[in-house]
Each structure stands twice: as structure tokens, then as C-alpha cells.
Design an enzyme around this catalytic site. Structure first.
Site, PDB file in Angstrom:
ATOM      1  CB  CYS A  96      -0.960  -0.022   1.187  1.00 14.17           C
ATOM      2  SG  CYS A  96      -0.149   0.137   2.793  1.00 14.17           S
ATOM      3  CE1 TYR A  97      -1.203   6.073  -2.460  1.00 13.54           C
ATOM      4  CE2 TYR A  97      -2.895   4.904  -1.229  1.00 13.54           C
ATOM      5  CZ  TYR A  97      -2.501   5.617  -2.344  1.00 13.54           C
ATOM      6  OH  TYR A  97      -3.405   5.868  -3.341  1.00 13.54           O
TER       7      TYR A  97
END
Length: 101
Positions: free
Chosen positions: A65-66
């Protein structure tokens, strides 16, 4: 039911060199298109069922993810769907990008 494991950027590099690994990136499509780990698949709600139906449940699966937070929930969900060897990338794409810039 198994639980996911945490993975560092260095461990991911070693894993991709040593064996066949699946990488799913759960960031939004624009972020994914602007840059992602080579070979990653952009997993989202629309293609999740198809991915699960087609994926090799026995191959290691790394969720990105980020920043490594949202990937933990997604990794646990994928464990619950039957994947045996699931990892969440600590630091997410941000850490990977910083290490590979």
C-alpha cells in the site's frame, strides 16, 4: 487459519530474487500507474474476486500500500481467503521507492 507476516524492503528484494512471488498493490489506480514495483498487480474491489479465483494460493503473496498500514488489513483478509504465505510490506511503496530511487 494462518496470519500474515511483515516484510522489509530488503527482504522483498531477496524474496523476488530467490523465488516466484506475487505482488499486489492496493493503492488507487492513478498512484499505481505513476509508479509501482515491477510485476505488481493493482488489486482493487472490482478485480478482487477474479484475482482470488485465478491466483496461486501456494505462492508467496506480498501486499503493498502507500505506507504499510492498509496492507496489513488486506494481507489478513487474503489469509482468510486461503492464501498460505502472505506478507505486508513494511513502509509500503513509499519505503520501496525511497530505497530504489
Amino acid at each position: 487459519m494462518s496470519s500474515f507476516k511483515h516484510l522489509s524492503v530488503n527482504q522483498l528484494v531477496q524474496m523476488t530474487e530467490a523465488k516466484s512471488v506475487q505482488i499486489v498493490d492496493i493503492r488507487d489506480g492513478n498512484s499505481f500507474n505513476n509508479g509501482h514495483i515491477d510485476g505488481a498487480f493493482n488489486l482493487n474491489n472490482e478485480n478482487l474476486a477474479h484475482f482470488i479465483g485465478q491466483a496461486d494460493m501456494d505462492r508467496p503473496l506480498v501486499v503493498v500500500c502507500y505506507h504499510g498500514i492498509s496492507s496489513q488489513n488486506a494481507a489478513q483478509y487474503l489469509c482468510e481467503q486461503g492464501f498460505d504465505d502472505v506478507y505486508s510490506l513494511d513502509g509500503g511503496f513509499s519505503a520501496w521507492h525511497e530505497a530504489n530511487a
